[in-house]
Each structure stands twice: as C-alpha cells, then as structure tokens.
Design a protein around this motif. Structure first.
Motif, PDB file in Angstrom:
ATOM      1  N   LEU A 153      73.245  13.069  27.528  1.00 20.87           N
ATOM      2  CA  LEU A 153      74.249  12.074  27.876  1.00 20.87           C
ATOM      3  C   LEU A 153      74.157  11.694  29.358  1.00 20.87           C
ATOM      4  N   MET A 154      73.934  12.711  30.154  1.00 23.49           N
ATOM      5  CA  MET A 154      73.840  12.487  31.601  1.00 23.49           C
ATOM      6  C   MET A 154      72.699  11.544  31.946  1.00 23.49           C
ATOM      7  N   GLN A 155      71.593  11.697  31.148  1.00 29.33           N
ATOM      8  CA  GLN A 155      70.439  10.841  31.427  1.00 29.33           C
ATOM      9  C   GLN A 155      70.722   9.389  31.051  1.00 29.33           C
ATOM     10  N   ARG A 156      71.592   9.254  30.038  1.00 36.28           N
ATOM     11  CA  ARG A 156      71.858   7.908  29.519  1.00 36.28           C
ATOM     12  C   ARG A 156      72.939   7.199  30.329  1.00 36.28           C
ATOM     13  N   ASP A 157      73.995   7.931  30.616  1.00 33.03           N
ATOM     14  CA  ASP A 157      75.146   7.310  31.280  1.00 33.03           C
ATOM     15  C   ASP A 157      75.457   7.972  32.607  1.00 33.03           C
ATOM     16  N   ASN A 158      76.210   7.276  33.390  1.00 37.26           N
ATOM     17  CA  ASN A 158      76.713   7.856  34.629  1.00 37.26           C
ATOM     18  C   ASN A 158      78.088   8.450  34.407  1.00 37.26           C
ATOM     19  N   PHE A 159      78.301   9.637  34.961  1.00 35.92           N
ATOM     20  CA  PHE A 159      79.616  10.263  34.891  1.00 35.92           C
ATOM     21  C   PHE A 159      80.073  10.596  36.306  1.00 35.92           C
ATOM     22  N   SER A 160      81.401  10.596  36.466  1.00 34.46           N
ATOM     23  CA  SER A 160      81.942  10.944  37.778  1.00 34.46           C
ATOM     24  C   SER A 160      82.217  12.439  37.861  1.00 34.46           C
ATOM     25  N   ILE A 161      82.706  12.989  36.750  1.00 26.62           N
ATOM     26  CA  ILE A 161      83.059  14.412  36.751  1.00 26.62           C
ATOM     27  C   ILE A 161      82.438  15.072  35.521  1.00 26.62           C
ATOM     28  N   VAL A 162      81.934  16.282  35.687  1.00 28.46           N
ATOM     29  CA  VAL A 162      81.490  17.076  34.544  1.00 28.46           C
ATOM     30  C   VAL A 162      82.264  18.382  34.552  1.00 28.46           C
ATOM     31  N   MET A 163      82.943  18.672  33.412  1.00 28.86           N
ATOM     32  CA  MET A 163      83.670  19.931  33.269  1.00 28.86           C
ATOM     33  C   MET A 163      82.806  20.817  32.387  1.00 28.86           C
ATOM     34  N   LYS A 222      70.052  22.199  35.977  1.00 25.51           N
ATOM     35  CA  LYS A 222      69.282  21.034  35.522  1.00 25.51           C
ATOM     36  C   LYS A 222      70.000  19.735  35.880  1.00 25.51           C
ATOM     37  N   LEU A 223      71.327  19.820  35.747  1.00 26.79           N
ATOM     38  CA  LEU A 223      72.153  18.664  36.008  1.00 26.79           C
ATOM     39  C   LEU A 223      72.070  18.228  37.467  1.00 26.79           C
ATOM     40  N   ARG A 224      71.999  19.234  38.306  1.00 26.92           N
ATOM     41  CA  ARG A 224      71.876  18.931  39.750  1.00 26.92           C
ATOM     42  C   ARG A 224      70.533  18.253  40.062  1.00 26.92           C
ATOM     43  N   GLU A 225      69.525  18.647  39.251  1.00 22.48           N
ATOM     44  CA  GLU A 225      68.234  17.981  39.436  1.00 22.48           C
ATOM     45  C   GLU A 225      68.328  16.502  39.088  1.00 22.48           C
ATOM     46  N   LEU A 226      69.162  16.212  38.092  1.00 22.15           N
ATOM     47  CA  LEU A 226      69.320  14.819  37.662  1.00 22.15           C
ATOM     48  C   LEU A 226      70.190  14.029  38.623  1.00 22.15           C
ATOM     49  N   ASP A 227      71.286  14.649  39.039  1.00 24.55           N
ATOM     50  CA  ASP A 227      72.292  13.895  39.788  1.00 24.55           C
ATOM     51  C   ASP A 227      72.890  14.811  40.851  1.00 24.55           C
ATOM     52  N   HIS A 228      72.700  14.455  42.078  1.00 26.01           N
ATOM     53  CA  HIS A 228      73.198  15.305  43.163  1.00 26.01           C
ATOM     54  C   HIS A 228      74.676  15.087  43.435  1.00 26.01           C
ATOM     55  N   ASP A 229      75.166  13.920  43.031  1.00 31.74           N
ATOM     56  CA  ASP A 229      76.486  13.533  43.500  1.00 31.74           C
ATOM     57  C   ASP A 229      77.612  13.791  42.515  1.00 31.74           C
ATOM     58  N   VAL A 230      77.260  13.942  41.263  1.00 27.24           N
ATOM     59  CA  VAL A 230      78.322  14.106  40.266  1.00 27.24           C
ATOM     60  C   VAL A 230      79.174  15.331  40.587  1.00 27.24           C
ATOM     61  N   PHE A 231      80.492  15.192  40.400  1.00 25.26           N
ATOM     62  CA  PHE A 231      81.438  16.268  40.709  1.00 25.26           C
ATOM     63  C   PHE A 231      81.463  17.246  39.525  1.00 25.26           C
ATOM     64  N   VAL A 232      80.958  18.443  39.729  1.00 25.78           N
ATOM     65  CA  VAL A 232      80.851  19.400  38.618  1.00 25.78           C
ATOM     66  C   VAL A 232      81.864  20.519  38.791  1.00 25.78           C
ATOM     67  N   VAL A 233      82.630  20.747  37.735  1.00 25.75           N
ATOM     68  CA  VAL A 233      83.614  21.832  37.756  1.00 25.75           C
ATOM     69  C   VAL A 233      83.259  22.815  36.649  1.00 25.75           C
ATOM     70  N   MET A 234      83.151  24.092  37.033  1.00 27.88           N
ATOM     71  CA  MET A 234      82.938  25.122  36.025  1.00 27.88           C
ATOM     72  C   MET A 234      84.294  25.468  35.437  1.00 27.88           C
ATOM     73  N   VAL A 235      84.339  25.505  34.101  1.00 27.59           N
ATOM     74  CA  VAL A 235      85.579  25.908  33.438  1.00 27.59           C
ATOM     75  C   VAL A 235      85.210  27.094  32.580  1.00 27.59           C
ATOM     76  N   SER A 236      85.595  28.296  33.031  1.00 29.65           N
ATOM     77  CA  SER A 236      85.077  29.461  32.321  1.00 29.65           C
ATOM     78  C   SER A 236      86.051  30.621  32.381  1.00 29.65           C
ATOM     79  N   ALA A 237      85.958  31.472  31.392  1.00 26.80           N
ATOM     80  CA  ALA A 237      86.745  32.699  31.412  1.00 26.80           C
ATOM     81  C   ALA A 237      86.012  33.762  32.224  1.00 26.80           C
ATOM     82  N   HIS A 238      84.764  33.464  32.522  1.00 20.75           N
ATOM     83  CA  HIS A 238      83.987  34.410  33.343  1.00 20.75           C
ATOM     84  C   HIS A 238      84.339  34.207  34.803  1.00 20.75           C
ATOM     85  N   SER A 239      85.361  34.928  35.217  1.00 17.98           N
ATOM     86  CA  SER A 239      85.899  34.619  36.542  1.00 17.98           C
ATOM     87  C   SER A 239      85.463  35.618  37.607  1.00 17.98           C
TER      88      SER A 239
END
Lengths: 787, 130
Positions: free
Chosen positions: B44-54, B70-87
């Motif tokens: 999806l990331m390759q196809r479309d632009n996203f502002s935030i990835v959760m 991998k995502l960072r390799e594709l897009d340096h600017d997208v705002f990525v938030v980890m949502v995890s129970a692994h805290s």
C-alpha cells in the motif's frame, strides 16, 4: 702578568754594537776587502813580473850581442871609409870614431843595465869607454882594418854585467815598481769598493740597528740606482709595513687593553650582580622559608579545618543515628517520637548546610562558581529571608525588623540564590550570636554607586577588634571554640564576602564587643537600563511565589511517576508526594520509567538523573523520542547551570536540586498537578463531553473565554506586544490540558517557545494556528452549550 | 473538525484495527486505511502516500520492526507510530533507532493517541514554517 712583562723585555732589548766588535779588524768588511785586494794584487804583480822576466837574461845577452855587432859593424865601416891605417898616433881619432859608432848605434853606457863599457884593442893599444870594473862579463868581435899591415886585426870588446845579475836587478826593480803601482791602484780600488759596498752596508746596518732599537720612523736613502738602492727601497717598504703593522698592533693592543678594561668592568659588574643575586637568593630563600612556614601553617590550618569539619559532620550525625535507632526500637510515646523526628530533621538540615558550604568553598577556591545574572525582585527576596529569619528570631525570643529606606529598585540584575545565601548567612549568624535584643535588616539603594546596601545589625556578643581581620579568612576562624559553642563551619563569612565580590560588591563589618555587630553588604544592581524605583513595598507577585499555606490547604490530585534508585529517597519522596494527595508510582531505574510512562498516563514524571541500568538522561531522551509529552522534572545533585541547560535541551521541563526542599517540591507539584476536586483537570479524553454539571460549567466558562484569548493574542501579535502574547500563550498552555484540550496546550506551548526564542517571525505561524484552533474549538464546543 | 491526512493502520487483529480507527475518527481523522500484515502495508505504501502509519510489532509474516525498517527505506518522512503491547524499554530503544516517531503502548488511552496526533500536527506545522 708575567708573560706580558716578558714580551716587553724582548721588545725593549737594544742591539748594542760594542767597541770590541769594531776593533776586531777581521770583523770589518772594508778591512777584509782591502786586505784581500792587496794580497791578490801583490801576488798577481809578483807572478806577472816573474812570468815576463823569465827569459830576461837570454834576451839581455842577445841584445848585448846585437848591440856589439852593430857597434862593431859601424866601427868596421868607419875604418874602411877612412882607409887610413891606424897607428898609435891615431889614438884620438879612433876614440872619436868609436864613440860616434856607439852613440850612432843608440847604445847608452849607463852602467847599470846592458853594456856598461867597451874596450877597443888594436895593435896592442886599448881604448876604454865607459866605466869598466872588475866582475863584468865581456864579449869580443874581430874587426879587420883595411890597409893595414897584413892582416892586422883589431878587437872590440863589450863589457856588461852578467846576464843573470842584470836580469835579477831588472826583475827587482820591476817588482818594486809594479807592486808600488798596484798597491796604489789597489788602495784606490779598495776605497771605491768600500764606497760602493761597505758604506751603504754600514749605513744599512746602522739603520737596522736603530730600527731594532725601536726607531721605526727612520728611512734609508734610496737615491742609489743599484741593488743597495733597491734594498733600501725594500727595506723602507718593509719598514713601512712593519710600522703599519706595528701601529695596527698598537691599535689592537690599545683596543685589547680597553677591552680588557671593559671586561674587567663587566667582571666587576658580574661580581656585583652575583652578590646581588646571592642577596636575592637569600631573600628568596627567606621568602620561601616564610612561604613554606605559611604553607605548613596553612596545611595545619587545613588539617585543623578538616578535623573541625569532620567533627561538625559527626556532631549532627550522632543525634540523627541515635534518635532514629531509638525510634526504631520503639518504646517512645508520641510526643517523644515527634521530638526525636524534629531533632533528626534539624540535624539533617544542618548537615546539608555544612556540606553545601564546603562545596561552595571548594568552588570558590577553584574559581568555578557560577554566578547568574537574572532579574531579581529584591522585595520578594527579602520577604523570603524575612519569613525564615522571623521564625528563627521568634524561637530565640528576639525581635526582627526589616526596614526599607525608599526608594528601592523594583528589580535588579543579580544572582538571587547567592544574594539570598549571603543574607541568610549574615542573618542566621546575627541571630545565633545574639542572646537578647533584636536583629535588623536595613535596605537602602545607593544611587551613585548603583549598589543595593543591606545592613544586618544585631545586639549580640560582638567581635573583638583583633578578630575582625581574621574573620573573613578561610580556614582561620578566629577561635574554634566559637564553632564548638555556636556551631557552623566558620566558612560562612568568607564565602559570603567572596560571593558579595562576585556580585559586584563587598561586605564590611563594624562591631563593638558586648554591644553588637553590624555587617554591611553591598551588591551591584547590575545592568539595568531603566531602573524602576519603588517607594513602597509592592504587592507580592503571587504568580512567582510559592504559597505553602495554599498547598497545605488545597489537596492535589493526579498521577506522579517517580524514578529514583535510592529506596530511602524514594520513600521520602513518596511520603512528601502522597501528603499532597497525589498518587505515586515509583520505579528504580530509567528503563522502568520509560515503560511505565508509555503505558500509563501521568501528570508529572520526577526523574532522578543518576540511576543504574538506564540513567535519567537516556530515559528522558527515549520518552521524548517516542512521543511522550508528559512533563518531566529532573532530580539531581548536579546543580550546575550547564547541567540544567543540558537537561532542558534533552526535554526536561523542570529541575529540582537534591536534596529536595519541600517548598520547591510543592512549588513544582503545584505547577503540574491539578487541584483535588478540579475535575476539569482529570485525565479525560477531549472527545468526551464532561457530563458533570459543575465541571461542565467550568469548562463552558473556559470555552467562552477562548475567543477572547484568540482576540487578545491576535492583537498582541499584530501590535508586536510579544511579551503580552507570550504571557497569554503561557496561560493557555497551563489551562488547555487541564480543561481537556491538550491541543490548545501544545499549540500555546509552541507559540510560547517561538516567542521566547526572540525571533517574532517564527511566532507568526504558531500564532495563527493557535488563534484558529481557539476559534474553532470555541465554536465547535460552545454551540451545544449555548443551545 | 476533520483532517485530511491519510492514516494507515497495520495490525493483524481486526478488532484492534477497528478500535484504533474509532479513536482516530474521534480526533477528526476519517481518512484511515488498514492492512493486516507488513507485506500488505508495504504494498500500500508503494502505491499511495500516507501521512501517518500506526504499526503493530507482533504480527505474522514480517514483524512490525522489520516493516518499519523497510518502510523507512521507502519513505523517510512518513510519521510512524509503533502501537504495541511490547513496551519494554529495549523495544522502544530499538524502534527509535529504526526511526520511529512515536510509541504507543497497548492498552492505550485515548489521551495517548491524542498526544501522538498532537505531536504529528506540531511537526507538520513546523515543517510548513520551515
């Protein structure tokens, strides 16, 4: 010196031509030459004569024979011509005839050489001519007479000296003549040679003698064209050169002498220097000895100080440990327990105070004390000092007075902490050393010096004149017995004086023993362009001051995360926090803190900076990087300015120095935690509407006020009143989150940061964003309220 | 108010995706898409632009952490938030090293999500100014 004398001796030695030398004829060239010539001439003359007279006798004999023949022949001819006979009567004719023949033949009968005489014998008749004497040799010739009787013959006999004798005589005569002539010639030659050779030689010799005796100005006659002339010229040249060299040498010598003089002078100077140096060294040595003694004394003083300090530290520790143990064992009633606790606290504080002073001292000694230069409200500062001093004075039953002599600057630029430290030190000292009476702080502004003058007077024991001087010295407190009696490290005054110096002023002291002491502190009011003078004590600035009473009355709410590795401090902090009503989660390191902060919602994180596993700094960085925006206050003993700046840079919102003072802690808590019952501040999602009617009304009020805020901020920004805009943003930052609108808080914070940055252009975008957000929030949320 | 920013939620549990979608909608974000695994997300990331990835961490297939790389390799600017129970702090550290912009621990409160969105908005506005 001896060498020099030797040189001059050689130089001054004169060559003396002695009389003996001249008398010795062998030594005179002229005489030698003359002798040689004479010898040569005599010998060669002799030899020549002998050589040429070698055959003289033969020659003489031949000549005689020849002469005889000639004479005989003439006689014959003469006789023939006459034709007459010779008779005895013809004797005279014969004689005449023969004499004529002899003279015609050129024979001289001198008698000493050659033929000396003739004898003509004819017919028995003899005719003698010349001197005939016995011993002579003779030779005969036969002469035929014509017409004579038959063959009558006449005989002509020539007499002569024998040839050998004649030769000998001739030779002797010759030799004498030759030798005499040669001698004369030789003498002449010798004289000439002497003139040519010996005289100039002699002249030269005399000259050389004179020169050798030191007369270099002498010059030889060079008129001669011969070798002597050349020699003289060369000699003169040589002499000139020698003279030049001599002069150069003399010059050099003079220089040398003067140089030696200079050297000697220098040597003298050097010696003088050396003496001075030795004197200096002696002095230095003395100084060093003094310094060493001083150092030793200082070392002893330091040792004494260390001993005193350790005593001072142990003193409060003893009751702390003792009372704590007593409480642990139990058996005390409530009143006793309280008493014990108070003692422990008091001593703990004292201990902390001592340690701070020692740290300050070491910083001062190392010149590494940071002095801040910020705006200080002197009234607020003095009010703080007063509040503590009054309690202390009350405890001792002393009066306390704070007297302002107006006008006094509203704000000065200084270091509030240090200024307060100085005042606290002087005031607590004053109270400590005063048994009855009162302590007063008098405040005055010295316009001319631009200094704030603070005088602390007491009616205490006073200080004797001789101790006043030593009072401000470190490590040399007048009398340790004072310390024993009154406590303290004795460093306070030294530190205070140095701090006052750092603040652009000084401390002076007047004291009368038994009557009291007056310390006068002067500090610079700093670089204040527009000094606002107050003529009365201004109303206290509530925003800046901690209202401990309010904190005690109003209970706080909210969750606090405490990261602290020391269990004791953790327990203490938990106790202090819970007293306000806050809920506390305590963790022991940075990792736990990160995990907890991400998992739970906290109003505040108190983060110790030095923890094992993960330190506070790393934890704060991780939290900020992972999007956590909970306020974080750093707890640390690193009170340096750089440390604080670093903590702020990595994302800390505040800073609490350790050991934590209750007042400051509560100030921080009051800033970040909501008050109990203030439900608007409770953690709620902004999406949810507040159902509680009471709270709802508060929120509604907040929302109604938003458009007003928006207007004011907009106006302030447009009119470039950035300070006002910043203040408004600050207020909104505090309120937004509390009323359930963290977006407003964030946006306002952003504006505030931009304005603080000092570049108003950067504030434009966040300003617009905030105004837009406020307007939209007010619209979106206020509509249902009004509906 | 509504935001136009495109958000991509990556989580293998449908319930989780729906929950987060609801929360985001509550904050005014309607343009939300989702993927159930890292591979789909990357497509999806390759196809479309996203502002935030959760991004969830624990997923079948490639993990969230790997997806993040991998995502960072594709897009340096997208705002990525980890949502995890692994805290665990270790996880957080690793995620930050891989260039994550935020970390939300499950179970999360709406406030946490809201804060993260604030952080995003702040960054966007700063980016606009810059």
């Amino acid at each position: 010196m001896t060498g020099k004398q030797g040189d001059s001796a050689v130089r001054n030695e004169k060559i003396v031509v002695t009389d003996d030398w001249t008398r010795n004829w062998q030594a005179r060239i002229a005489i030698k030459i003359t002798a040689i010539f004479l010898w040569v001439i005599i010998l060669s003359g002799f030899a020549t004569v002998v050589f040429f007279t070698k055959d003289l006798d033969v020659h003489i004999e031949q000549e005689i024979s020849h002469d005889l023949d000639g004479v005989a022949h003439r006689v014959q001819s003469a006789l023939s011509r006459q034709g007459s006979e010779l008779g005895p009567d013809s004797g005279d004719g014969v004689r005449l005839l023969i004499e004529e023949a002899i003279s015609q033949n050129g024979v001289e009968i001198t008698g000493h050489a050659g033929i000396v005489g003739f004898r003509f014998t004819v017919a028995g008749q003899s005719f003698d001519f010349g001197t005939l004497r016995p011993g002579l040799a003779s030779a005969k010739r036969q002469i035929v007479t014509p017409g004579g009787v038959g063959d009558e013959t006449a005989e002509l006999e020539a007499f002569f000296l024998p040839a050998a004798d004649s030769a000998k005589q001739t030779r002797q005569e010759l030799i004498i003549t030759v030798v005499v002539v040669l001698l004369l010639f030789g003498m002449l030659l010798s004289l000439t040679i002497q003139n040519v050779l010996a005289k100039p030689l002699q002249a030269m010799m005399d000259a050389i003698q004179q020169v050798s005796n030191g007369d270099l100005n002498l010059r030889l006659d060079v008129s001669r064209k011969d070798e002597f002339g050349h020699l003289s010229r060369f000699f003169n040249q040589m002499l000139s050169r020698v003279q030049t060299q001599q002069e150069a040498l003399t010059e050099a010598n003079r220089e040398l002498v003067s140089e030696i003089a200079v050297r000697e002078q220098a040597e003298q100077k050097l010696r003088a220097h050396q003496d001075t140096l030795e004197k200096v060294i002696e002095e230095r040595t003395r100084d060093l000895e003094v310094a060493r003694d001083q150092a030793l004394a200082a070392s002893q003083t330091k040792s004494a100080f260390v001993a005193n300090v350790s005593h001072e530290i142990r003193t409060p520790l003893t009751p702390i440990i003792g009372f704590a143990e007593a409480m642990l064992h139990g058996g005390q009633d409530r009143r006793e327990q309280e008493q014990s606790l108070r003692t422990i606290i008091r001593n703990g504080r004292h201990l902390s105070y001592i340690i701070n002073e020692i740290l300050d001292l070491s910083k001062i000694e190392a010149n590494s004390l940071d002095i801040e230069s910020i705006a200080v409200d002197p009234f607020a500062l003095l009010s703080d000092v007063e509040s503590i001093a009054r309690v202390l004075a009350d405890e001792k039953g002393l009066g306390f007075q704070l007297a302002y002599q107006f006008p006094i600057p509203r704000r000065i630029t200084s270091d509030p902490t240090r200024l307060k430290q100085i005042l606290m030190n002087l005031v607590t000292n004053a109270i400590k050393f005063t048994a009855k009476g009162q302590v007063e702080i008098a405040v005055r502004y010295d316009t001319a010096a631009r200094q704030l003058s603070l005088t602390v007077s007491d009616t205490g024991i006073g200080i004797s004149r001789d101790k006043i001087e030593r009072l401000f010295q470190p490590f040399s407190q007048a009398d340790y017995s004072t310390t024993r009696q009154y406590g303290g490290t004795g460093l306070g005054l030294y530190i205070s004086k140095r701090l006052a110096n750092l603040l652009g002023g000084d401390i002076s002291l007047e004291s009368v023993e038994g009557l009291g002491t007056r310390f006068a502190v002067r500090v610079s009011v700093g670089e204040v362009d527009d000094l606002e003078l107050a003529n009365a004590v201004p109303a206290a600035d509530r925003d800046d001051l901690v209202d401990l009473h309010r904190l005690a009355d109003v209970q706080l709410d909210g969750n606090v995360l405490l990261a602290e590795d020391s269990p004791d401090i953790q327990r203490l902090m938990r106790y202090l926090l819970q007293r306000t009503g806050a809920r506390v989660t305590a963790v022991e390191n940075g990792e736990r803190a990160v995990e907890a902060a991400l998992r739970e919602d906290y109003h505040l994180i108190l983060m110790d900076m030095q923890m094992p596993v993960m330190g506070g700094c790393e934890a704060v960085e991780l939290l900020r990087a992972s999007g956590c925006c909970t306020p974080i206050v750093a707890l640390t003993a690193n009170a340096m300015k750089e440390d604080r700046e670093r903590y702020q840079a990595i994302g800390c919102d505040g800073f609490l120095p350790k050991p934590v003072e209750q007042a400051k802690l509560y100030q921080v808590l009051g800033k970040y935690l909501p008050c109990r019952g203030d439900q608007a501040a409770a953690v709620e999602s902004p999406g949810e509407r507040q159902e509680d009617t009471g709270v709802g009304e508060i929120v509604a009020q907040f929302l109604r006020g938003l458009d007003d805020y928006a207007r004011r901020i907009d106006a302030a920004l447009r009119e470039q009143r950035y300070a006002d805009a910043q203040e408004l943003a600050h207020q909104l930052k505090g309120m937004g989150g509390a009323f359930g609108y963290p977006g407003i808080t964030a946006c306002a914070a952003e504006l505030e940061v931009a304005l603080k940055g000092g570049d108003p252009r950067l504030a434009a975008a966040p300003g617009e964003a905030l105004v837009a957000l406020l307007n939209s929030t007010a619209l979106a949320d206020a509509v249902p309220e009004t509906a | 108010m509504a935001y136009k920013d495109r958000i991509l939620i990556v989580d293998d549990v449908a319930l989780m995706r729906d929950l987060l979608k609801g929360v985001l909608r509550g904050f005014g974000y309607d343009n939300v898409h989702d993927a159930s695994c890292g591979e789909d997300a990357l497509k999806l990331m390759q196809r479309d632009n996203f502002s935030i990835v959760m991004l969830d961490i624990n997923m079948p297939g490639i993990s969230g952490m790997k997806t993040l790389q991998k995502l960072r390799e594709l897009d340096h600017d997208v705002f990525v938030v980890m949502v995890s129970a692994h805290s665990s702090a270790e996880n957080v550290k690793q995620a930050i090293e891989n260039g994550v912009d935020g970390f939300i621990v499950k179970p999360y409160t709406q406030k946490k999500v809201g804060e993260m969105l604030e952080k995003y908005r702040r960054r966007v506005s700063v980016g606009d100014v810059g």
